[in-house]
Design an enzyme around this catalytic site. Structure first.
Site, PDB file in Angstrom:
ATOM      1  N   ASP A  82       0.863  -1.188   0.000  1.00 20.41           N
ATOM      2  CA  ASP A  82       0.000   0.000   0.000  1.00 20.41           C
ATOM      3  C   ASP A  82       0.902   1.243   0.000  1.00 20.41           C
ATOM      4  O   ASP A  82       1.891   1.297   0.743  1.00 20.41           O
ATOM      5  CB  ASP A  82      -0.874  -0.052   1.267  1.00 20.41           C
ATOM      6  CG  ASP A  82      -1.967   0.998   1.290  1.00 20.41           C
ATOM      7  OD1 ASP A  82      -2.416   1.431   0.213  1.00 20.41           O
ATOM      8  OD2 ASP A  82      -2.389   1.367   2.409  1.00 20.41           O
ATOM      9  N   GLU A 133      -1.914   5.918  -8.545  1.00 19.45           N
ATOM     10  CA  GLU A 133      -2.874   6.914  -8.029  1.00 19.45           C
ATOM     11  C   GLU A 133      -2.826   8.188  -8.856  1.00 19.45           C
ATOM     12  O   GLU A 133      -1.746   8.709  -9.156  1.00 19.45           O
ATOM     13  CB  GLU A 133      -2.559   7.209  -6.558  1.00 19.45           C
ATOM     14  CG  GLU A 133      -3.499   8.240  -5.931  1.00 19.45           C
ATOM     15  CD  GLU A 133      -3.376   8.316  -4.414  1.00 19.45           C
ATOM     16  OE1 GLU A 133      -3.146   7.270  -3.760  1.00 19.45           O
ATOM     17  OE2 GLU A 133      -3.499   9.431  -3.866  1.00 19.45           O
ATOM     18  N   GLY A 178      -8.328   8.060   7.067  1.00 24.24           N
ATOM     19  CA  GLY A 178      -8.575   8.282   8.490  1.00 24.24           C
ATOM     20  C   GLY A 178     -10.011   8.707   8.747  1.00 24.24           C
ATOM     21  O   GLY A 178     -10.842   8.715   7.839  1.00 24.24           O
ATOM     22  N   HIS A 204      -9.599   4.587  -1.564  1.00 28.60           N
ATOM     23  CA  HIS A 204      -8.895   4.587  -0.281  1.00 28.60           C
ATOM     24  C   HIS A 204      -9.780   5.290   0.756  1.00 28.60           C
ATOM     25  O   HIS A 204     -10.735   5.971   0.401  1.00 28.60           O
ATOM     26  CB  HIS A 204      -7.570   5.353  -0.406  1.00 28.60           C
ATOM     27  CG  HIS A 204      -6.523   4.592  -1.152  1.00 28.60           C
ATOM     28  ND1 HIS A 204      -5.290   4.286  -0.611  1.00 28.60           N
ATOM     29  CD2 HIS A 204      -6.522   4.059  -2.391  1.00 28.60           C
ATOM     30  CE1 HIS A 204      -4.580   3.607  -1.504  1.00 28.60           C
ATOM     31  NE2 HIS A 204      -5.305   3.462  -2.597  1.00 28.60           N
ATOM     32  N   GLY A 205      -9.399   5.141   2.026  1.00 33.79           N
ATOM     33  CA  GLY A 205     -10.122   5.874   3.071  1.00 33.79           C
ATOM     34  C   GLY A 205     -11.464   5.257   3.411  1.00 33.79           C
ATOM     35  O   GLY A 205     -12.415   5.963   3.743  1.00 33.79           O
ATOM     36  N   ASN A 226     -10.018   0.268   0.347  1.00 35.43           N
ATOM     37  CA  ASN A 226      -9.008   0.143   1.408  1.00 35.43           C
ATOM     38  C   ASN A 226      -9.581   0.522   2.778  1.00 35.43           C
ATOM     39  O   ASN A 226     -10.250   1.550   2.904  1.00 35.43           O
ATOM     40  CB  ASN A 226      -7.843   1.105   1.139  1.00 35.43           C
ATOM     41  CG  ASN A 226      -6.978   0.681  -0.023  1.00 35.43           C
ATOM     42  OD1 ASN A 226      -7.317  -0.228  -0.750  1.00 35.43           O
ATOM     43  ND2 ASN A 226      -5.855   1.349  -0.180  1.00 35.43           N
ATOM     44  N   VAL A 227      -9.236  -0.279   3.771  1.00 38.57           N
ATOM     45  CA  VAL A 227      -9.678   0.010   5.143  1.00 38.57           C
ATOM     46  C   VAL A 227      -8.517  -0.239   6.097  1.00 38.57           C
ATOM     47  O   VAL A 227      -7.959  -1.340   6.126  1.00 38.57           O
ATOM     48  CB  VAL A 227     -10.859  -0.900   5.567  1.00 38.57           C
ATOM     49  CG1 VAL A 227     -11.377  -0.480   6.936  1.00 38.57           C
ATOM     50  CG2 VAL A 227     -11.980  -0.866   4.546  1.00 38.57           C
TER      51      VAL A 227
HETATM   52  P1  13P Z   1      -8.702   4.427   6.272  1.00 38.72           P
HETATM   53  O1  13P Z   1      -7.725   4.465   7.377  1.00 38.72           O
HETATM   54  O2  13P Z   1      -9.532   5.672   6.203  1.00 38.72           O
HETATM   55  O3  13P Z   1      -9.537   3.207   6.291  1.00 38.72           O
HETATM   56  O4  13P Z   1      -7.880   4.411   4.898  1.00 38.72           O
HETATM   57  C1  13P Z   1      -7.035   3.331   4.638  1.00 38.72           C
HETATM   58  C2  13P Z   1      -6.375   3.422   3.327  1.00 38.72           C
HETATM   59  O5  13P Z   1      -6.881   4.004   2.391  1.00 38.72           O
HETATM   60  C3  13P Z   1      -5.079   2.742   3.183  1.00 38.72           C
HETATM   61  O6  13P Z   1      -4.475   3.030   1.978  1.00 38.72           O
END
Ligand code: 13P
Length: 279
Positions: A82, A133, A178, A204-205, A226-227
């Site tokens: 990642d 990205e 986050g 992501h996120g 992604n988490v």
């Molecule tokens: P989060 O921490 O918001 O789940 O995002 C994780 C992420 O996108 C890792 O690349």
């Protein structure tokens, strides 16, 4: 089964109209929790680690831990780098036998993003899937984040993919790393990006986004979500609760096992949320 290439996870998810979760590991508890949830749901998945989270257990340890646990798992899983922010972590992850790679030069000017991502493509070759990205995602991952978040420009998408040859495209369409109250997918923008893209998209996120939005991503060409924060918080919370319940607790293994269950429950909920059709 042995780790599979990211290509296989993408192909299976596309064929079965599923969205793969991509869950960030840091340690053995997180890994065990993620795989437990994968086994409960049967959905092909990415397990991933960013260089910022591999500072205690380098890529080799992560590979050993993940592949050992997956040996008994009947569901296809790829091990993904990642946010490789430069070429060195890409080389390191490939040397450690990761089966999927992300190059993230999204904070660089467009031409430089293309140039660096092309190098990563060459290093991965045809066997290892590559995520790149375009547009930079706001928020912070382990205290690291871009100075300025930029939305993905749909007019650049086709050119970027043609020049880089990436297999997946990570996009910035209102998603934030986050926990952020501002995180909200702009579905109009996501639709425009999707129309311009010949490859599946990555969001992501995943932790901060509203649940009803997560459930719709599959309709918009998203194959990977992604988490990270949700899992990390589940583990930290679990240890905090154990301490609050008994400040003299000394059974580390009992508390560790509780944290594995807490992580597995969070991951299972997320997988089912991304895939409302999965029972
Ligand atoms: P989060 O921490 O918001 O789940 O995002 C994780 C992420 O996108 C890792 O690349």
């Amino acid at each position: 089964m042995p780790l599979v290439s990211g290509h296989e996870v993408i192909a299976k998810c596309t064929e079965e109209k599923l969205v793969a979760g991509a869950f960030n590991t840091t340690n053995i508890e997180t890994t065990m929790g993620i795989v437990e949830a994968i086994e409960r749901t049967g959905v092909p998945t990415f397990i991933q680690v960013a260089p910022t989270n591999a500072v205690l257990s380098g890529f080799d340890y992560i590979y050993d831990m993940v592949s050992r646990r997956l040996a008994d798992c009947p569901v296809p899983v790829a091990l993904h780098l990642d946010h490789g922010k430069s070429i060195q972590p890409v080389k390191d992850a490939l040397a450690a036998k990761f089966t999927s790679i992300m190059i993230d030069a999204s904070e660089e000017p467009y031409e430089e993003n293309v140039r660096v991502s092309q190098i990563a493509r060459d290093l991965c070759g045809p066997e290892i899937s590559l995520e790149a990205e375009l547009g930079s995602i706001g928020g912070k991952e382990d205290d690291h984040g871009p100075e300025i978040a930029n939305s993905t420009d749909p007019s650049q998408v086709a050119d970027f993919i043609a020049k880089v040859g990436c297999d997946m495209l990570a996009v910035s369409v209102g998603n934030v790393h986050g926990y952020s109250p501002d995180a909200r997918i702009d579905f109009d923008l996501l639709s425009k990006v999707r129309e311009a893209s010949s490859v599946p998209l990555v969001i992501h996120g995943g932790s901060g986004l509203p649940e009803e939005q997560l459930a719709r991503l599959g309709e918009f060409g998203v194959v990977k979500v992604n988490v990270a924060s949700d899992l990390r918080n589940a583990m930290i919370r679990s240890f905090g609760e154990a301490y609050n319940a008994n400040p003299d607790e000394v059974s580390l293994i009992r508390v560790s096992k509780q944290s594995v269950n807490a992580i597995a429950d969070v991951v299972e909920r997320r997988i089912r949320m991304f895939n409302p059709s999965v029972n």
